[in-house]
Design an enzyme around this catalytic site. Structure first.
Site, PDB file in Angstrom:
ATOM      1  N   LYS A 123      33.920  23.918  34.028  1.00  0.00           N
ATOM      2  CA  LYS A 123      34.373  24.057  35.411  1.00  0.00           C
ATOM      3  C   LYS A 123      33.829  22.913  36.272  1.00  0.00           C
ATOM      4  O   LYS A 123      34.283  21.797  36.165  1.00  0.00           O
ATOM      5  CB  LYS A 123      33.974  25.440  35.934  1.00  0.00           C
ATOM      6  CG  LYS A 123      34.368  26.592  34.995  1.00  0.00           C
ATOM      7  CD  LYS A 123      35.870  26.821  34.922  1.00  0.00           C
ATOM      8  CE  LYS A 123      36.298  27.769  33.809  1.00  0.00           C
ATOM      9  NZ  LYS A 123      35.774  29.111  33.851  1.00  0.00           N
ATOM     10  N   ARG A 153      23.299  17.432  13.858  1.00  0.00           N
ATOM     11  CA  ARG A 153      23.309  18.731  14.533  1.00  0.00           C
ATOM     12  C   ARG A 153      22.149  18.882  15.510  1.00  0.00           C
ATOM     13  O   ARG A 153      22.227  19.635  16.467  1.00  0.00           O
ATOM     14  CB  ARG A 153      23.307  19.862  13.512  1.00  0.00           C
ATOM     15  CG  ARG A 153      23.914  21.154  14.047  1.00  0.00           C
ATOM     16  CD  ARG A 153      24.153  22.165  12.934  1.00  0.00           C
ATOM     17  NE  ARG A 153      22.974  22.320  12.116  1.00  0.00           N
ATOM     18  CZ  ARG A 153      22.966  22.378  10.784  1.00  0.00           C
ATOM     19  NH1 ARG A 153      24.083  22.313  10.111  1.00  0.00           N
ATOM     20  NH2 ARG A 153      21.843  22.505  10.114  1.00  0.00           N
ATOM     21  N   TYR A 211      32.901  38.111  33.645  1.00  0.00           N
ATOM     22  CA  TYR A 211      34.087  37.368  33.193  1.00  0.00           C
ATOM     23  C   TYR A 211      34.788  38.151  32.067  1.00  0.00           C
ATOM     24  O   TYR A 211      34.119  38.600  31.124  1.00  0.00           O
ATOM     25  CB  TYR A 211      33.599  35.999  32.712  1.00  0.00           C
ATOM     26  CG  TYR A 211      34.631  35.073  32.148  1.00  0.00           C
ATOM     27  CD1 TYR A 211      35.651  34.576  32.946  1.00  0.00           C
ATOM     28  CD2 TYR A 211      34.563  34.660  30.823  1.00  0.00           C
ATOM     29  CE1 TYR A 211      36.595  33.695  32.428  1.00  0.00           C
ATOM     30  CE2 TYR A 211      35.485  33.773  30.295  1.00  0.00           C
ATOM     31  CZ  TYR A 211      36.510  33.297  31.098  1.00  0.00           C
ATOM     32  OH  TYR A 211      37.426  32.425  30.585  1.00  0.00           O
ATOM     33  N   ASP A 271      25.554  34.606  34.024  1.00  0.00           N
ATOM     34  CA  ASP A 271      26.660  33.658  33.950  1.00  0.00           C
ATOM     35  C   ASP A 271      26.661  32.937  35.293  1.00  0.00           C
ATOM     36  O   ASP A 271      27.054  33.497  36.319  1.00  0.00           O
ATOM     37  CB  ASP A 271      27.977  34.410  33.705  1.00  0.00           C
ATOM     38  CG  ASP A 271      29.162  33.454  33.555  1.00  0.00           C
ATOM     39  OD1 ASP A 271      29.089  32.330  34.087  1.00  0.00           O
ATOM     40  OD2 ASP A 271      30.171  33.856  32.941  1.00  0.00           O
TER      41      ASP A 271
HETATM   42  C1  LIG Z   1      35.772  29.990  32.760  1.00  0.00           C
HETATM   43  C2  LIG Z   1      34.589  30.867  32.739  1.00  0.00           C
HETATM   44  C3  LIG Z   1      33.860  31.065  31.564  1.00  0.00           C
HETATM   45  C4  LIG Z   1      34.315  30.502  30.245  1.00  0.00           C
HETATM   46  O1  LIG Z   1      34.365  29.130  30.191  1.00  0.00           O
HETATM   47  P1  LIG Z   1      35.271  28.400  29.055  1.00  0.00           P
HETATM   48  O2  LIG Z   1      34.722  27.049  28.988  1.00  0.00           O
HETATM   49  O3  LIG Z   1      36.677  28.486  29.539  1.00  0.00           O
HETATM   50  O4  LIG Z   1      35.067  29.188  27.785  1.00  0.00           O
HETATM   51  C5  LIG Z   1      32.751  31.864  31.612  1.00  0.00           C
HETATM   52  N1  LIG Z   1      32.356  32.439  32.763  1.00  0.00           N
HETATM   53  C6  LIG Z   1      33.028  32.281  33.907  1.00  0.00           C
HETATM   54  C7  LIG Z   1      32.534  32.948  35.132  1.00  0.00           C
HETATM   55  C8  LIG Z   1      34.163  31.508  33.930  1.00  0.00           C
HETATM   56  O5  LIG Z   1      34.863  31.388  35.068  1.00  0.00           O
END
Ligand SMILES: *Cc1c(COP(=O)(O)O)cnc(C)c1O
Length: 381
Positions: A203, A50, A106, A178
């Site tokens: 992403k 971990r 988001y 974010d």
């Molecule tokens: C897709 C996304 C997330 C979440 O990511 P996941 O890996 O799908 O949980 C968080 N913030 C933004 C701005 C996103 O576009």
């Protein structure tokens, strides 16, 4: 060293000096030669899965290199990383406080704020993403944290990050961003004064639509707190996914540059199209926050949106379905292009979302930009 050099060289393996890439160690247990070594290893050594074996350790180092951070935590999804950052940023006794959440956060993060923050005694209060330094006027009320996202999800408002971070620091309030759109590479929120930078590595960093992951990066005191909470909450990601992510990171700069350049060309073509009333791309001069954007970002990603003039959601869905190369799907930042009708998703409470028609989001991938435009043009037709 410059950012692109750090991106290649940080997190290269140290344990084996004859391989460029780290080994994938699938392990929970690390054995020790004696009880003394098990409990008090000298010098300190890895003792359990971990804590992060290889390539998780190298991935964290690579992301730390990107953000010039003192600690990086990994989370099993982008959503989990934003939530980890929020839970870390919450003060020890937050009951009775508000949390200031950008209205363009988001969607699933919004839902966490609405449904879970009250369980800590914290009330989510949504603010206009364009508020800037005036956020100080909201800080007379005891505030647990401020969440930023820039540009915002779906509607792409750019936030004045330095002004908000400065107001928060002055009031002793922690900030979380974010940072998925910039992927930590088009700007560095930690340099702009934000305490915790979360990112959906799913992403752009991953870039190949084959795993989910997120990270939180922090410096100085925030890094110490992040490290403590990371251990406390028990987060872990699979070493196979960590390997894919590290591999994606090495080409992040090139991919985002190509995606961004094709995206900007397509944004300009859309802007000139008679059926499009507005293109929500911060790299366009027509974007209301373009000047702010240019001050804070050093480039564009390939994710933006546009409004189909006088068109209802149902018709915009037909347009998206008429595309061949742009496929219908959630997520973005992969090598393949995606289109998403957004009207079913937009939720705003601080500032009404008003548009002349339906909103569609694009994630421009690595295909030839002329082919991509031809696909959109025929679908618009
Ligand atoms: C897709 C996304 C997330 C979440 O990511 P996941 O890996 O799908 O949980 C968080 N913030 C933004 C701005 C996103 O576009």
């Amino acid at each position: 060293m410059k950012r692109d050099t750090r991106l290649i060289h940080s997190g290269q393996p140290r344990r084996s000096d004859d391989l460029v890439n780290p080994p994938v160690e699938r392990a929970s247990t690390v054995v020790a030669p004696s009880t003394a070594e098990l409990y008090n290893p000298t010098p300190p050594r890895r003792h359990y899965g971990r804590g992060g074996l290889s390539p998780n350790t190298e991935l964290r180092e690579a992301i730390a290199g990107l953000y010039e951070a003192d600690h990086v935590a990994l989370a099993p999804s982008g959503l989990a990383s934003v939530i980890l950052a929020l839970r870390t940023a919450l003060p020890d006794t937050p009951a009775g406080m508000q949390a200031l959440i950008t209205d363009s956060a988001y969607g699933p993060v919004r839902r966490f704020c609405d449904e879970e923050l009250p369980r800590y005694g914290v009330t989510p209060v949504y603010y206009d993403p364009r508020l800037g330094g005036e956020i100080a006027t909201l800080l007379d009320t005891p505030t647990a944290l401020i969440l930023l996202e820039s540009p915002g999800s779906l509607t792409f408002e750019v936030q004045d990050i330095p002004a908000i971070a400065a107001a928060a620091r002055k009031a002793g309030v922690a900030t979380v961003i974010d940072d998925t759109w910039s992927a930590g590479i088009l700007m560095n929120p930690l340099e702009l004064g934000v305490d915790y930078a979360a990112q959906a590595l799913t992403k752009y960093a991953g870039g190949h639509s084959d795993f989910l992951m997120g990270s939180v990066a922090a410096k100085d005191e925030a890094a110490v707190r992040l490290k403590t909470k990371d251990v406390l909450f028990g987060g872990h990601v699979s070493p196979d996914d960590a390997y894919l992510c590290l591999r994606g990171l090495r080409t992040l700069s090139l991919r985002i540059e190509r995606s961004g350049a094709s995206g900007l060309a397509i944004a300009k073509a859309l802007e000139a199209h008679p059926k499009v009333s507005r293109v929500l791309h911060p790299g366009l001069e027509s974007h209301p926050d373009h000047a702010l954007f240019k001050n804070q970002f050093n480039g564009v990603s390939g994710c933006f949106a546009f409004v189909l003039d006088g068109v209802e959601a149902r018709e915009s869905e037909a347009m998206a379905e008429a595309c061949d190369l742009f496929r219908l799907g959630f997520s973005w930042g992969g090598y393949e292009s995606l289109i998403l009708p957004c009207d079913r998703q937009i939720r705003r409470t601080a500032v009404d979302w008003k548009a002349e028609g339906a909103l569609l989001r694009l994630s421009v991938g690595l295909e030839d930009a002329d082919d991509l435009w031809a696909d959109l043009a025929q679908a618009l037709g």
